[in-house]
Design an enzyme around this catalytic site. Sequence first.
Site, PDB file in Angstrom:
ATOM      1  N   ASP A 101       1.033  -0.967   0.076  1.00 10.00           N
ATOM      2  CA  ASP A 101      -0.038   0.019   0.078  1.00 10.00           C
ATOM      3  C   ASP A 101       0.810   0.925  -0.291  1.00 10.00           C
ATOM      4  O   ASP A 101       1.579   1.492   1.475  1.00 10.00           O
ATOM      5  CB  ASP A 101      -0.855  -0.001   1.316  1.00 10.00           C
ATOM      6  CG  ASP A 101      -2.134   1.162   0.675  1.00 10.00           C
ATOM      7  OD1 ASP A 101      -1.901   1.950   0.154  1.00 10.00           O
ATOM      8  OD2 ASP A 101      -3.175   1.356   2.258  1.00 10.00           O
ATOM      9  N   CYS A 104       0.694   4.612   1.860  1.00  7.89           N
ATOM     10  CA  CYS A 104      -0.723   4.381   2.504  1.00  7.89           C
ATOM     11  C   CYS A 104       0.073   5.775   3.821  1.00  7.89           C
ATOM     12  O   CYS A 104       1.048   5.810   4.080  1.00  7.89           O
ATOM     13  CB  CYS A 104      -0.639   2.777   3.951  1.00  7.89           C
ATOM     14  SG  CYS A 104      -1.506   3.229   4.644  1.00  7.89           S
ATOM     15  N   ASN A 208      -7.143  -2.333   7.949  1.00  8.50           N
ATOM     16  CA  ASN A 208      -7.326  -1.400   9.094  1.00  8.50           C
ATOM     17  C   ASN A 208      -7.966   0.527   9.028  1.00  8.50           C
ATOM     18  O   ASN A 208      -7.476   1.555   9.307  1.00  8.50           O
ATOM     19  CB  ASN A 208      -6.127  -1.162   9.852  1.00  8.50           C
ATOM     20  CG  ASN A 208      -4.833  -0.973   8.563  1.00  8.50           C
ATOM     21  OD1 ASN A 208      -4.796  -0.981   7.269  1.00  8.50           O
ATOM     22  ND2 ASN A 208      -3.791  -0.778   9.648  1.00  8.50           N
ATOM     23  N   HIS A 209      -7.731   0.325   7.664  1.00 13.90           N
ATOM     24  CA  HIS A 209      -8.065   1.980   7.209  1.00 13.90           C
ATOM     25  C   HIS A 209      -9.492   2.193   7.758  1.00 13.90           C
ATOM     26  O   HIS A 209     -10.663   2.064   7.392  1.00 13.90           O
ATOM     27  CB  HIS A 209      -8.325   1.962   5.224  1.00 13.90           C
ATOM     28  CG  HIS A 209      -6.723   1.674   4.791  1.00 13.90           C
ATOM     29  ND1 HIS A 209      -7.460   1.487   3.275  1.00 13.90           N
ATOM     30  CD2 HIS A 209      -5.638   1.196   5.066  1.00 13.90           C
ATOM     31  CE1 HIS A 209      -6.039   1.084   3.345  1.00 13.90           C
ATOM     32  NE2 HIS A 209      -5.014   1.651   3.929  1.00 13.90           N
ATOM     33  N   PRO A 383      -2.324   7.175  14.319  1.00 14.71           N
ATOM     34  CA  PRO A 383      -3.774   6.338  14.770  1.00 14.71           C
ATOM     35  C   PRO A 383      -3.789   5.016  15.635  1.00 14.71           C
ATOM     36  O   PRO A 383      -2.508   4.293  15.594  1.00 14.71           O
ATOM     37  CB  PRO A 383      -3.750   6.077  13.481  1.00 14.71           C
ATOM     38  CG  PRO A 383      -3.316   5.838  12.263  1.00 14.71           C
ATOM     39  CD  PRO A 383      -2.260   7.059  13.002  1.00 14.71           C
ATOM     40  N   SER A 390      -5.563   7.506  19.464  1.00 19.99           N
ATOM     41  CA  SER A 390      -4.284   8.291  18.721  1.00 19.99           C
ATOM     42  C   SER A 390      -4.039   9.485  19.149  1.00 19.99           C
ATOM     43  O   SER A 390      -4.756  10.054  19.969  1.00 19.99           O
ATOM     44  CB  SER A 390      -5.528   8.667  17.083  1.00 19.99           C
ATOM     45  OG  SER A 390      -6.028   7.424  17.176  1.00 19.99           O
ATOM     46  N   HIS A 409       4.670   4.197  13.610  1.00 25.05           N
ATOM     47  CA  HIS A 409       3.535   5.055  12.326  1.00 25.05           C
ATOM     48  C   HIS A 409       1.669   5.103  12.781  1.00 25.05           C
ATOM     49  O   HIS A 409       1.033   4.991  12.661  1.00 25.05           O
ATOM     50  CB  HIS A 409       3.539   4.447  10.966  1.00 25.05           C
ATOM     51  CG  HIS A 409       2.801   3.671  10.817  1.00 25.05           C
ATOM     52  ND1 HIS A 409       3.566   1.736  12.186  1.00 25.05           N
ATOM     53  CD2 HIS A 409       2.052   2.515  10.322  1.00 25.05           C
ATOM     54  CE1 HIS A 409       2.197   0.840  11.528  1.00 25.05           C
ATOM     55  NE2 HIS A 409       2.248   0.634  10.873  1.00 25.05           N
ATOM     56  N   ALA A 411      -0.469   1.811  15.929  1.00 25.13           N
ATOM     57  CA  ALA A 411      -0.209   1.368  17.567  1.00 25.13           C
ATOM     58  C   ALA A 411       1.194  -0.359  16.515  1.00 25.13           C
ATOM     59  O   ALA A 411       1.253  -0.828  18.020  1.00 25.13           O
ATOM     60  CB  ALA A 411      -1.695   0.376  17.365  1.00 25.13           C
ATOM     61  N   LYS A 485     -15.261   2.373   9.556  1.00 25.98           N
ATOM     62  CA  LYS A 485     -14.444   1.228   9.299  1.00 25.98           C
ATOM     63  C   LYS A 485     -14.078   0.980   7.788  1.00 25.98           C
ATOM     64  O   LYS A 485     -15.758   0.440   7.271  1.00 25.98           O
ATOM     65  CB  LYS A 485     -14.329  -0.069  10.033  1.00 25.98           C
ATOM     66  CG  LYS A 485     -13.821  -0.109  11.498  1.00 25.98           C
ATOM     67  CD  LYS A 485     -11.753   0.615  11.566  1.00 25.98           C
ATOM     68  CE  LYS A 485     -11.584  -0.316  11.043  1.00 25.98           C
ATOM     69  NZ  LYS A 485      -9.640   0.058  11.810  1.00 25.98           N
TER      70      LYS A 485
END
Lengths: 486, 141
Positions: A101, A104, A208-209, A383, A390, A409, A411, A485
Amino acid sequence: MSEAFSGPLERLDHSRWRIPRSYKPGMRVDGIIYADDQLIEQIRSDKAPEQVANVACLPGIVGASLAMPDIHWGYGFCIGGVAATDPDAGGVISPGGVGYDINCGVRLIRTDLSRADVQPRITAIVDQLFQTIPCGVGRGGRVKFGQADLRRLLAEGSRFVVHKGFGWESDLEVTEAGGCLEHANPDFVSPRALERGTDQCGTLGSGNHFVEVQVVDEIADPQAAAAFGLQLGQITLMIHSGSRGLGYQVCDDALKDLRNVPARYGIELPDRQLACAPVKSPEGQHYLGGMQAAANFAWANRQIMTHLAREVFSGIFRRPPELLGMRLVYDVAHNIAKLEPYEVGGRRRTLCVHRKGATRAFPAGHPEVPAAYRHVGQPVLVPGDMGRCSWVLVGQPAAMEHTFGTCCHGAGRVMSRTAAIAAAKGRSIEKELLSQGIVVRAPNAKGLAEEQPAAYKDVSLVAEAVHASGISRKVARLRPLGVIKG
Amino acid sequence: MARLAHFELFEHTADLGVRVWAPTRAALIAPATEGLYAAIGEVVAGGAAAPWSVNLAGDEPALLLRDYLAEVLHLFDGARRRLARVEVQQFTDECLSVLGDACPVDMGRSVLVREIKAITYHELALRRVADGYEATWIVDI
């Protein structure tokens, strides 16, 4: 699950651990992992540290193979990995150091709204965002681009879509690189990648976006918070997405094209997923040009979603987004490779900095930090999961000295997807979050179960670890009120 | 009693793994195809089938399998079609040829849980085992 890492992890100080260069043949530099005592135990539990050591074998690597506290097992590179290579010394570029990605990243939008303004309408806001921003597996966007426009978008990034009416000129000033990598080459993007991207600009995607409505509930650095336009009790909006199918395909094409390239250049690799080419080689330039085009696509993608989110807020509060103060705070990439100048060994060198699941974190005074923030430093957006919080951090000088201007970046996962689904059996994640005052919408319950808060590390531990290390400083904590989500 | 060809999903920290088993190398292709759809969710076919084929060349069976799966993913991702039947013409060390029937995905009856970004090279393997062949790969989500 993978086996635990059994190699050496030597404590350097309270926040850094070293894998010495002597650990395995072929390592050109040490590996260094940023973590506190609690996180390092999680980090040892899989093979991510082995990947840090493998990356240390890349030709032309400078300083150390680095990993941030949110490190976890990836493909070739670990997630949370940072590696800078020197193109003038045979340094390589590796698609595995960027990830599928491409670009991202995360953006944060502030508002003039307070919790009291938003709380009574939060369900309507979340429902409207869910209807307006396409999300979920392979969803096409509301905005379609023909081939000619798509090629311009790949070359110009956010600028192209802002000029089409999707946002404000001021958004570009607070987007990393202005939302455009100048040397992007649409000719290096395959027809298949273009096909995958045709209708996906302005879509969230899956996994996870997310799009999240948040409230600022702690200010740790009042000066930086004021510079970023953040204050206690204020509503913010965070968007996390990337380059969608177009970027995935650019990476997949590159990994295929590069299969036999390392051998051609006499490069021996401990893991074939580290497939790479010298930055200055034709193969390296081809990947770099295509990757930069995909990065531009990602910035345009987040820009269009910002426009859609502003429309939603404008409709609900019956005021133009300008009057709601919906100004972009910052947009930062966390899957990218960029050519950046650094002082190394007393000499100015342009390095190819790979950040895979790692965020640029430039300090005060750096010329690439937007003018409005230059006295405090670059915002770093971290985030967390959808149940906790976040963080907004700010880059510090130590990042330039030790991590090529880079920070964490997010968790990082601690629970596999299958384990998360098993753990959610008989529960409703949506209802659990609602009981905490968080409204969630997702295309399906299984996807939501996979992304449940317990599947992630506590991002506050990660933020604390980088704060303690001095590479970034905590500015503000953001609590979720509503989440879309993908 | 001989095992039947089958697939199973296995866990990986952020993503998902697929393991398939079959009595012959060529017979891996059908459960591998179904394993990929299972990683996406429940991908239900609907509508008329159209012929589909792929011919791949290479120098390693595991890479040929990966490239085949990338084609199946592209068929789903780009054309929203699902293979309802596959027939392996040949699967040698250097070549993989497959014919199939591709049907539109019935979006109303399907449950698409995960967006597969790509078929990775991570833990990619195709090996002979005591009673057949086994292959594993990880999908990036």
